[in-house]
Design a protein around this motif. Structure first.
Motif, PDB file in Angstrom:
ATOM      1  N   PHE A   9     -70.267  53.874 -11.880  1.00 55.84           N
ATOM      2  CA  PHE A   9     -70.058  55.316 -11.764  1.00 55.84           C
ATOM      3  C   PHE A   9     -68.746  55.590 -11.028  1.00 55.84           C
ATOM      4  O   PHE A   9     -68.460  54.988  -9.992  1.00 55.84           O
ATOM      5  CB  PHE A   9     -71.231  55.949 -11.013  1.00 55.84           C
ATOM      6  CG  PHE A   9     -70.988  57.386 -10.660  1.00 55.84           C
ATOM      7  CD1 PHE A   9     -71.102  58.369 -11.619  1.00 55.84           C
ATOM      8  CD2 PHE A   9     -70.622  57.743  -9.374  1.00 55.84           C
ATOM      9  CE1 PHE A   9     -70.866  59.688 -11.297  1.00 55.84           C
ATOM     10  CE2 PHE A   9     -70.383  59.056  -9.047  1.00 55.84           C
ATOM     11  CZ  PHE A   9     -70.508  60.038 -10.013  1.00 55.84           C
ATOM     12  N   ASP A  10     -67.946  56.499 -11.558  1.00 56.68           N
ATOM     13  CA  ASP A  10     -66.627  56.786 -10.991  1.00 56.68           C
ATOM     14  C   ASP A  10     -66.693  58.050 -10.133  1.00 56.68           C
ATOM     15  O   ASP A  10     -66.790  59.159 -10.665  1.00 56.68           O
ATOM     16  CB  ASP A  10     -65.616  56.965 -12.124  1.00 56.68           C
ATOM     17  CG  ASP A  10     -64.219  57.256 -11.588  1.00 56.68           C
ATOM     18  OD1 ASP A  10     -64.005  57.093 -10.367  1.00 56.68           O
ATOM     19  OD2 ASP A  10     -63.354  57.654 -12.391  1.00 56.68           O
ATOM     20  N   PRO A  11     -66.620  57.912  -8.812  1.00 56.52           N
ATOM     21  CA  PRO A  11     -66.692  59.090  -7.946  1.00 56.52           C
ATOM     22  C   PRO A  11     -65.352  59.779  -7.739  1.00 56.52           C
ATOM     23  O   PRO A  11     -65.285  60.814  -7.078  1.00 56.52           O
ATOM     24  CB  PRO A  11     -67.196  58.502  -6.625  1.00 56.52           C
ATOM     25  CG  PRO A  11     -66.608  57.131  -6.599  1.00 56.52           C
ATOM     26  CD  PRO A  11     -66.575  56.662  -8.039  1.00 56.52           C
ATOM     27  N   SER A  12     -64.274  59.215  -8.283  1.00 59.34           N
ATOM     28  CA  SER A  12     -62.940  59.732  -7.962  1.00 59.34           C
ATOM     29  C   SER A  12     -62.731  61.187  -8.375  1.00 59.34           C
ATOM     30  O   SER A  12     -62.045  61.927  -7.651  1.00 59.34           O
ATOM     31  CB  SER A  12     -61.860  58.834  -8.571  1.00 59.34           C
ATOM     32  OG  SER A  12     -62.033  58.691  -9.956  1.00 59.34           O
ATOM     33  N   PRO A  13     -63.290  61.684  -9.503  1.00 57.95           N
ATOM     34  CA  PRO A  13     -63.077  63.108  -9.807  1.00 57.95           C
ATOM     35  C   PRO A  13     -63.702  64.042  -8.773  1.00 57.95           C
ATOM     36  O   PRO A  13     -63.198  65.146  -8.550  1.00 57.95           O
ATOM     37  CB  PRO A  13     -63.746  63.280 -11.177  1.00 57.95           C
ATOM     38  CG  PRO A  13     -63.799  61.913 -11.768  1.00 57.95           C
ATOM     39  CD  PRO A  13     -63.991  60.998 -10.609  1.00 57.95           C
ATOM     40  N   TYR A  14     -64.793  63.603  -8.143  1.00 60.34           N
ATOM     41  CA  TYR A  14     -65.435  64.417  -7.113  1.00 60.34           C
ATOM     42  C   TYR A  14     -64.574  64.439  -5.849  1.00 60.34           C
ATOM     43  O   TYR A  14     -64.369  65.487  -5.239  1.00 60.34           O
ATOM     44  CB  TYR A  14     -66.820  63.863  -6.792  1.00 60.34           C
ATOM     45  CG  TYR A  14     -67.759  63.837  -7.971  1.00 60.34           C
ATOM     46  CD1 TYR A  14     -68.656  64.872  -8.188  1.00 60.34           C
ATOM     47  CD2 TYR A  14     -67.751  62.772  -8.868  1.00 60.34           C
ATOM     48  CE1 TYR A  14     -69.525  64.852  -9.272  1.00 60.34           C
ATOM     49  CE2 TYR A  14     -68.610  62.743  -9.954  1.00 60.34           C
ATOM     50  CZ  TYR A  14     -69.493  63.784 -10.151  1.00 60.34           C
ATOM     51  OH  TYR A  14     -70.344  63.764 -11.222  1.00 60.34           O
ATOM     52  N   PHE A  67     -60.361  55.071  -2.307  1.00 60.71           N
ATOM     53  CA  PHE A  67     -60.119  56.460  -1.920  1.00 60.71           C
ATOM     54  C   PHE A  67     -58.981  56.547  -0.913  1.00 60.71           C
ATOM     55  O   PHE A  67     -58.117  57.418  -0.999  1.00 60.71           O
ATOM     56  CB  PHE A  67     -61.383  57.066  -1.307  1.00 60.71           C
ATOM     57  CG  PHE A  67     -62.435  57.449  -2.311  1.00 60.71           C
ATOM     58  CD1 PHE A  67     -62.205  57.352  -3.665  1.00 60.71           C
ATOM     59  CD2 PHE A  67     -63.671  57.914  -1.883  1.00 60.71           C
ATOM     60  CE1 PHE A  67     -63.174  57.703  -4.588  1.00 60.71           C
ATOM     61  CE2 PHE A  67     -64.649  58.272  -2.787  1.00 60.71           C
ATOM     62  CZ  PHE A  67     -64.404  58.165  -4.145  1.00 60.71           C
ATOM     63  N   TRP A  68     -59.012  55.663   0.077  1.00 64.21           N
ATOM     64  CA  TRP A  68     -57.995  55.735   1.131  1.00 64.21           C
ATOM     65  C   TRP A  68     -56.604  55.489   0.557  1.00 64.21           C
ATOM     66  O   TRP A  68     -55.638  56.151   0.932  1.00 64.21           O
ATOM     67  CB  TRP A  68     -58.314  54.736   2.240  1.00 64.21           C
ATOM     68  CG  TRP A  68     -57.681  55.112   3.549  1.00 64.21           C
ATOM     69  CD1 TRP A  68     -56.430  54.791   3.987  1.00 64.21           C
ATOM     70  CD2 TRP A  68     -58.269  55.910   4.577  1.00 64.21           C
ATOM     71  NE1 TRP A  68     -56.198  55.331   5.219  1.00 64.21           N
ATOM     72  CE2 TRP A  68     -57.315  56.025   5.617  1.00 64.21           C
ATOM     73  CE3 TRP A  68     -59.504  56.532   4.734  1.00 64.21           C
ATOM     74  CZ2 TRP A  68     -57.564  56.738   6.784  1.00 64.21           C
ATOM     75  CZ3 TRP A  68     -59.753  57.232   5.903  1.00 64.21           C
ATOM     76  CH2 TRP A  68     -58.787  57.334   6.911  1.00 64.21           C
ATOM     77  N   ARG A  69     -56.508  54.546  -0.377  1.00 59.53           N
ATOM     78  CA  ARG A  69     -55.205  54.273  -0.997  1.00 59.53           C
ATOM     79  C   ARG A  69     -54.760  55.436  -1.879  1.00 59.53           C
ATOM     80  O   ARG A  69     -53.559  55.682  -2.031  1.00 59.53           O
ATOM     81  CB  ARG A  69     -55.283  52.994  -1.826  1.00 59.53           C
ATOM     82  CG  ARG A  69     -55.501  51.730  -1.009  1.00 59.53           C
ATOM     83  CD  ARG A  69     -55.329  50.482  -1.865  1.00 59.53           C
ATOM     84  NE  ARG A  69     -55.926  49.319  -1.220  1.00 59.53           N
ATOM     85  CZ  ARG A  69     -57.062  48.752  -1.605  1.00 59.53           C
ATOM     86  NH1 ARG A  69     -57.716  49.226  -2.657  1.00 59.53           N
ATOM     87  NH2 ARG A  69     -57.541  47.710  -0.954  1.00 59.53           N
ATOM     88  N   ALA A  70     -55.713  56.146  -2.471  1.00 62.98           N
ATOM     89  CA  ALA A  70     -55.363  57.278  -3.331  1.00 62.98           C
ATOM     90  C   ALA A  70     -54.859  58.469  -2.522  1.00 62.98           C
ATOM     91  O   ALA A  70     -54.017  59.237  -2.997  1.00 62.98           O
ATOM     92  CB  ALA A  70     -56.574  57.688  -4.169  1.00 62.98           C
ATOM     93  N   TYR A  71     -55.378  58.627  -1.298  1.00 63.94           N
ATOM     94  CA  TYR A  71     -55.024  59.788  -0.470  1.00 63.94           C
ATOM     95  C   TYR A  71     -54.682  59.337   0.952  1.00 63.94           C
ATOM     96  O   TYR A  71     -55.288  59.800   1.924  1.00 63.94           O
ATOM     97  CB  TYR A  71     -56.189  60.786  -0.431  1.00 63.94           C
ATOM     98  CG  TYR A  71     -56.679  61.206  -1.792  1.00 63.94           C
ATOM     99  CD1 TYR A  71     -55.979  62.135  -2.546  1.00 63.94           C
ATOM    100  CD2 TYR A  71     -57.841  60.646  -2.326  1.00 63.94           C
ATOM    101  CE1 TYR A  71     -56.425  62.512  -3.806  1.00 63.94           C
ATOM    102  CE2 TYR A  71     -58.299  61.016  -3.581  1.00 63.94           C
ATOM    103  CZ  TYR A  71     -57.580  61.948  -4.317  1.00 63.94           C
ATOM    104  OH  TYR A  71     -58.021  62.315  -5.564  1.00 63.94           O
ATOM    105  N   PRO A  72     -53.707  58.460   1.126  1.00 65.66           N
ATOM    106  CA  PRO A  72     -53.487  57.877   2.462  1.00 65.66           C
ATOM    107  C   PRO A  72     -53.046  58.897   3.503  1.00 65.66           C
ATOM    108  O   PRO A  72     -53.570  58.906   4.621  1.00 65.66           O
ATOM    109  CB  PRO A  72     -52.409  56.818   2.211  1.00 65.66           C
ATOM    110  CG  PRO A  72     -51.711  57.274   0.962  1.00 65.66           C
ATOM    111  CD  PRO A  72     -52.763  57.930   0.130  1.00 65.66           C
ATOM    112  N   GLN A  73     -52.095  59.764   3.159  1.00 61.45           N
ATOM    113  CA  GLN A  73     -51.605  60.719   4.144  1.00 61.45           C
ATOM    114  C   GLN A  73     -52.639  61.793   4.437  1.00 61.45           C
ATOM    115  O   GLN A  73     -52.858  62.180   5.591  1.00 61.45           O
ATOM    116  CB  GLN A  73     -50.296  61.366   3.652  1.00 61.45           C
ATOM    117  CG  GLN A  73     -49.528  62.095   4.746  1.00 61.45           C
ATOM    118  CD  GLN A  73     -49.198  61.197   5.936  1.00 61.45           C
ATOM    119  OE1 GLN A  73     -48.782  60.051   5.779  1.00 61.45           O
ATOM    120  NE2 GLN A  73     -49.421  61.709   7.145  1.00 61.45           N
ATOM    121  N   GLN A  74     -53.291  62.269   3.372  1.00 64.40           N
ATOM    122  CA  GLN A  74     -54.319  63.293   3.565  1.00 64.40           C
ATOM    123  C   GLN A  74     -55.471  62.754   4.414  1.00 64.40           C
ATOM    124  O   GLN A  74     -55.988  63.455   5.295  1.00 64.40           O
ATOM    125  CB  GLN A  74     -54.851  63.769   2.210  1.00 64.40           C
ATOM    126  CG  GLN A  74     -53.797  64.415   1.317  1.00 64.40           C
ATOM    127  CD  GLN A  74     -53.192  63.435   0.333  1.00 64.40           C
ATOM    128  OE1 GLN A  74     -52.930  62.280   0.678  1.00 64.40           O
ATOM    129  NE2 GLN A  74     -52.962  63.896  -0.891  1.00 64.40           N
TER     130      GLN A  74
END
Length: 655
Positions: A9-14, A67-74
């Motif tokens: 299951f891909d949670p990334s869109p959420y 997730f952390w790599r996708a949004y490191p600064q945020q």
């Protein structure tokens, strides 16, 4: 539906929706601009609120390498906000975009919405009401500022004049987010049988959208030619324990100039006078769970004149408390002033009087772009500790690159707040005090289990055993026994003895993750009985003032009076927590727990199917990703629902 259950299951869109639509600039702080996740995408009732505990839930969701790599600064900005809301022993509850607007009436007799309060002014009656505001039924009238008098001597004879009975003039003005309201009383007395003017006393209230502090000033202008002595001015708090929406106060704390705190408990009816000479701080406190207990804090701005607190007690609770400011000696044609800052909280460590004085001083000197901060403690105190633990585990594993020293700082914060939790909640619980909230405790246990797994240090095993021992005290036997004995976990042991699906699921989740580290047979038994409590239910839910029929998962229980009650997973954060618990049970390394899961498998499969269907009905595709609304009837998600649903799907790799 099956895809939602799978490991693929891909949670990334959420997560993407959350980061793109709810993350935003939130004013400034002494350390720079703030970015954090707001409660909702759109303003709710005109508010933009940012909850500390919800941002901690987002940090836990993001504490996955992908997730952390996708949004490191945020992610780092959210973590910085969370860190900045912590000043041990406190974890502060929320901040808000500044707001002050009149919702009804006039500036002299009307209602206002403040950033995180609601305010009522009835100046002709000499009353200002202050209350902490929520987006649910918790909003209450916490404090009525009224009940004042002036006492003085003239030619050796004492006089006491009522302030509210003599109000002659009122006014209110609103300017740049500040309400300044005042009422003036023309006071007269009869020293020789004939009335003569004493002077005018004016009460001024300053309510600023940029702070939770409310300033109150009482100023007496003594009439020319009149000489009086030993004057007392008052700032009163009346109708304190009116009982509506559980508003009541039971004790008074006074911080002496030497730093000692004297507490008075309203354990009987009657009148009491408490010495307060020179005190800069006093408080009125409620005895409830620490994350929910009401408090009224006062910083005296004229402490040199504060003399005593005069208290009236009814039904073993505070009814009227007046701060008496004394101006000794003779006075003629002068202006005497008593002034205070007031602060409301709905959760706190009220024995920490010196800390609250420090916080009130600090709050009066915040940067001009800072959003006001609710100094109540987070009632979900455990999720913040858990977020620090999860961040430490991820950084320490080397799975993502962290700024130098951040992994160590996350461990320091985890350990520091575990010590605070032990001191402020656990020890007090065993001393018979009303301190612990079940769901809060469950997430502290998750944090300790994470640290045990991450470090392997035995200190965490001992702490884990101590916390589980407290959690097991929240179990109660339920009336059902179809599949065997049933138990539920109360929200609170010594008050709020209600039962909720989120508390039940959080408690079982905590026990499941504690089980690998503790050879305690009671843990497996509690999980087994707790699973028996879940049922497919049809219930009634009031929505937009109309009853709606709801089919979901719930728990049947009886209240203290023996009345049957039903708690439902109507809100989707309940569903997310329950799915996370079921997932953890299925993946547990403990053989006994896997055998329990196998025994309950058919029922749990049906429960999971219903919850997944519920979430599917509430999920909507947006250009920015997938949004899970708070319920199937809701219009949007919020900062609690979205991360807890994601964690329900995939858990956390460092549990």
């Amino acid at each position: 539906m099956l895809r939602m259950r799978s490991e693929n299951f891909d949670p990334s869109p959420y997560a993407g929706f959350l980061m793109r639509k709810l993350l935003r600039p939130c004013g400034g702080s002494p350390s720079g601009p703030i970015q954090a996740v707001a409660e909702t995408e759109l303003q709710m009732d005109g508010d933009t609120w940012v909850w500390t505990d919800d941002n901690a839930k987002v940090v836990e969701m993001l504490a996955r390498p992908a997730f952390w790599r996708a949004y490191p600064q945020q992610a780092l900005e959210i973590l910085r906000f969370l860190h900045g809301m912590c000043e041990a022993p406190f974890v502060f509850r929320r901040i808000s975009a500044p707001r002050l607007s009149r919702t009804s009436g006039t500036a002299e007799d009307g209602r206002y919405v403040h950033s995180m309060m609601h305010v009522g002014v009835r100046l002709k009656q000499g009353t200002v009401m202050l209350g902490i505001r929520f987006h649910d039924a918790r909003t209450a009238e916490n404090l009525f500022l009224t009940g004042n008098y002036v006492h003085f001597g003239h030619r050796g004879k004492p006089y006491t004049l009522d302030v509210e009975d003599a109000i002659a003039e009122v006014s209110g003005r609103e300017e740049k987010g500040v309400l300044v309201a005042h009422h003036g009383s023309d006071l007269r007395f009869s020293p020789d049988g004939a009335p003569q003017p004493l002077g005018r006393i004016t009460y001024t209230y300053r309510i600023d959208a940029r702070t939770m502090l409310v300033q109150v000033e009482a100023a007496l202008e003594i009439a020319p030619g009149v000489e009086i002595e030993d004057v007392i001015l008052t700032i009163g708090h009346d109708n304190l324990s009116h009982g509506r929406n559980n508003v009541h106060y039971g004790r008074v704390g006074i911080l002496s100039p030497a730093g000692a705190v004297a507490w008075h408990v309203a354990d009987k009816d009657g009148n009491v006078t408490l010495p307060a000479t020179g005190a800069e701080y006093y408080s009125l406190a409620q005895e409830e769970m620490r994350g929910f207990a009401l408090g009224v804090h006062t910083r005296s701005l004229t402490p040199g004149n504060l003399h005593e607190l005069r208290v009236v007690q009814k039904q073993k609770r505070l009814h009227w408390v007046v701060a008496a400011y004394r101006f000794p000696g003779a006075h003629r044609g002068t202006r005497l002033v008593a002034a205070e800052d007031k602060l409301l909280t709905a959760g706190g460590f009220y024995d920490e009087a010196a800390e609250y004085l420090r916080l009130m001083r600090q709050a009066s000197d915040m940067p001009p772009d800072a959003w006001p901060r609710d100094l109540s403690i987070s009632y979900d105190y455990g999720v913040e500790i858990n977020a620090f633990a999860k961040a430490h585990a991820m950084f320490a594993s080397g799975e993502v690159e962290a700024p130098p020293g951040l992994a160590d700082e996350m461990r320091r914060m985890t350990d520091r707040y575990l010590e605070v939790y032990d001191a402020q909640f656990v020890r007090a619980f065993w001393d018979g005090k009303n301190t612990v909230f079940c769901r809060q405790l469950a997430f502290v246990i998750l944090a300790v289990a994470t640290m045990m797994r991450s470090t392997g240090e035995e200190q965490y095993r001992k702490r884990l055993a101590d916390l589980v021992e407290v959690l097991l005290q929240f179990q109660v036997t339920l009336p059902g026994d179809i599949a065997g004995p049933e138990t539920g976990f109360l929200m609170g042991v010594r008050s709020v003895r209600d039962m909720h699906v989120d508390c039940q699921s959080a408690a079982l989740l905590a026990l499941i993750h504690a089980a690998p580290w503790l050879p305690d047979e009671r843990i497996a038994a509690a999980i087994d009985r707790g699973l028996n409590a879940y049922a497919l239910v049809t219930g009634r839910f009031m929505w937009a003032e109309k009853p709606r029929k709801v089919d979901t998962v719930g728990i049947h229980w009886k209240d203290g009076g023996g009345k049957p009650r039903l708690s439902m997973a109507f809100w989707n954060f309940h569903a997310g927590l329950t799915l996370r618990m079921l997932r953890a049970l299925r993946q547990s390394p403990v053989v006994t727990l896997r055998s329990i899961e196998a025994r309950h498998a058919d029922r749990l499969d049906m429960i999971e199917t219903v919850l997944l269907r519920q979430l599917a009905r509430a999920t909507q595709a947006r250009e920015e990703g997938l949004e899970v609304r708070c319920s199937s009837l809701s219009a949007e998600t919020n900062s609690e629902t979205q991360p807890w649903v994601v964690l329900g799907f995939v858990g956390n790799p460092h549990d």
